[in-house]
Write a protein that holds these residues in place. Sequence first.
Motif, PDB file in Angstrom:
ATOM      1  N   LEU A   1       0.816  -1.208   0.000  1.00  0.00           N
ATOM      2  CA  LEU A   1       0.000   0.000   0.000  1.00  0.00           C
ATOM      3  C   LEU A   1       0.851   1.259   0.000  1.00  0.00           C
ATOM      4  O   LEU A   1       0.412   2.305  -0.502  1.00  0.00           O
ATOM      5  CB  LEU A   1      -0.943  -0.008   1.201  1.00  0.00           C
TER       6      LEU A   1
ATOM      7  N   ALA B   1      -0.679   3.247  -3.005  1.00  0.00           N
ATOM      8  CA  ALA B   1      -1.402   4.471  -2.651  1.00  0.00           C
ATOM      9  C   ALA B   1      -0.426   5.512  -2.122  1.00  0.00           C
ATOM     10  O   ALA B   1      -0.708   6.205  -1.135  1.00  0.00           O
ATOM     11  CB  ALA B   1      -2.494   4.161  -1.629  1.00  0.00           C
TER      12      ALA B   1
ATOM     13  N   GLN C   1     -14.341  -1.494   3.495  1.00  0.00           N
ATOM     14  CA  GLN C   1     -13.844  -0.384   4.302  1.00  0.00           C
ATOM     15  C   GLN C   1     -12.970  -0.914   5.425  1.00  0.00           C
ATOM     16  O   GLN C   1     -13.070  -2.075   5.828  1.00  0.00           O
ATOM     17  CB  GLN C   1     -15.004   0.412   4.899  1.00  0.00           C
ATOM     18  N   GLU C   2     -12.089  -0.036   5.908  1.00  0.00           N
ATOM     19  CA  GLU C   2     -11.288  -0.387   7.071  1.00  0.00           C
ATOM     20  C   GLU C   2     -12.184  -0.438   8.298  1.00  0.00           C
ATOM     21  O   GLU C   2     -13.045   0.423   8.487  1.00  0.00           O
ATOM     22  CB  GLU C   2     -10.188   0.657   7.272  1.00  0.00           C
TER      23      GLU C   2
ATOM     24  N   PHE D   1     -10.356  -5.293   7.351  1.00  0.00           N
ATOM     25  CA  PHE D   1     -11.236  -4.736   6.334  1.00  0.00           C
ATOM     26  C   PHE D   1     -12.502  -5.569   6.235  1.00  0.00           C
ATOM     27  O   PHE D   1     -12.446  -6.805   6.226  1.00  0.00           O
ATOM     28  CB  PHE D   1     -10.548  -4.709   4.965  1.00  0.00           C
TER      29      PHE D   1
ATOM     30  N   ILE E   1      -7.374  -4.623  -2.219  1.00  0.00           N
ATOM     31  CA  ILE E   1      -7.334  -3.583  -1.193  1.00  0.00           C
ATOM     32  C   ILE E   1      -6.629  -2.350  -1.731  1.00  0.00           C
ATOM     33  O   ILE E   1      -7.053  -1.211  -1.478  1.00  0.00           O
ATOM     34  CB  ILE E   1      -6.629  -4.101   0.079  1.00  0.00           C
TER      35      ILE E   1
ATOM     36  N   HIS F   1      -8.466   1.111  -1.667  1.00  0.00           N
ATOM     37  CA  HIS F   1      -7.907   2.196  -0.855  1.00  0.00           C
ATOM     38  C   HIS F   1      -7.488   3.371  -1.727  1.00  0.00           C
ATOM     39  O   HIS F   1      -7.743   4.537  -1.371  1.00  0.00           O
ATOM     40  CB  HIS F   1      -6.724   1.671  -0.046  1.00  0.00           C
TER      41      HIS F   1
ATOM     42  N   ASP G   1     -10.536   5.248  -2.686  1.00  0.00           N
ATOM     43  CA  ASP G   1     -11.004   6.085  -1.577  1.00  0.00           C
ATOM     44  C   ASP G   1     -10.165   7.351  -1.453  1.00  0.00           C
ATOM     45  O   ASP G   1     -10.700   8.451  -1.249  1.00  0.00           O
ATOM     46  CB  ASP G   1     -10.947   5.305  -0.263  1.00  0.00           C
ATOM     47  N   ARG G   2      -8.840   7.208  -1.585  1.00  0.00           N
ATOM     48  CA  ARG G   2      -7.951   8.368  -1.482  1.00  0.00           C
ATOM     49  C   ARG G   2      -8.191   9.347  -2.629  1.00  0.00           C
ATOM     50  O   ARG G   2      -8.189  10.561  -2.417  1.00  0.00           O
ATOM     51  CB  ARG G   2      -6.477   7.920  -1.487  1.00  0.00           C
TER      52      ARG G   2
ATOM     53  N   LEU H   1      -5.080   5.081   5.889  1.00  0.00           N
ATOM     54  CA  LEU H   1      -5.643   4.131   6.840  1.00  0.00           C
ATOM     55  C   LEU H   1      -5.378   4.618   8.261  1.00  0.00           C
ATOM     56  O   LEU H   1      -4.348   5.228   8.555  1.00  0.00           O
ATOM     57  CB  LEU H   1      -5.012   2.749   6.639  1.00  0.00           C
TER      58      LEU H   1
END
Length: 382
Positions: free
Chosen positions: A100, A104, A256-257, A278, A298, A302, A305-306, A313
């Motif tokens: 990640l 991300a 979602q986390e 998650f 993931i 993620h 989402d960002r 996270l």
Amino acid sequence: MSISRRSFGFGLMALGLGACGESVTSTPGPRATSGLPADLRPVPNAAYDAWVAGFHRRAASSGISNSTLTTAFRGAGYLPGVIKRDRNQTEFKRSLEDYLSIAASDERVSKGRAAYARHRNTLAALEQTYGVDAEIITAIWGLESFFGERRGNVPVISATSTLAFDGRRGAFFEKQLIAALRILQNGDISASRMTGSWAGAMGHTQFIPTSYQAFAVDFTGDGRRDIWSEDPSDSLASTAAYLARNGWTRGQRWGQEMIGSSPTSGNLIQPQPGGPKFAVTSNFRAIKRYNNSDAYAIGVGHLADRIGGAGPLRTSFPPDANGLTKDDRILLQKRLTAKGFDTDGADGVIGPNSEKAIRAYQQSRGLSVTGTPSQAMLRNLG
């Protein structure tokens, strides 16, 4: 595990985590083989030539015309670098935290938000048509080719024929080669423009030829499903179509986390012991049809989402096997670089560049040369 679009080893070139261990990248515009490493240019190989002659007969029996075969193989040939990369694939054991950190990263999030803004109208139309969240489409684009910057410039006919001839996964790659020839025969692209990764994944979102045949769409309406164009519209639409036809549910999150003991909506997973948990939905499984990996799915979710404005996270990852947290590893990289042992960035991921710098530091101090970081090294560098 069943073979999915990418699970057999195509490699996240844009992440630097790919199967080949290096990214064969290109700048925007037509690809030229002169820009390829020497081992990704054709070399004489009599056994390959004999295999191609036999393949021509099999391809003809599958409906590939002689003119298509002649055009497709003009200038094509055996690529030793493809075999080297295929043989050198390793089973990457990176932690989810490391994955990640790259998938991300701040740079990828920033570029993703800019790409989303540039193509907002197209993405909104795709979301309306296929029901797939625009941010998810954008995130896949970001993971697969760094938003179009790293699509690969290896000729697909040469790459797939080399792998089919090699035989380790011959039947699979002969199937990809036949599919690539059908794409050429259909007129979607010319042989000179049909380029991709060393293993034949193509375009902004890295479709292999059989997936292209099954899912690619002509969103622009120009009569061609052009995933190679500088305009990413057909590629993004093809990705949306792929997900829609592989179980994506409109209006449902990927997951979602989970924070604390909040109620769970979806299946609960914890890919890295001691790390974030998650709650994932059926859309998480749809993403895994694109690449059969929890970390990949993931990463897509993620990053999406960002791109949509969410923060990092909230749950911390535990120290690694060497007792270092991500902040420790970032500080170590900064200190090594400051001492003249360049790690080529400080992202907290101890990859080949950091290991090389650590080995150089250890050698300079007369220490055992392992390439492995430690708390003692961090203190000594302070």
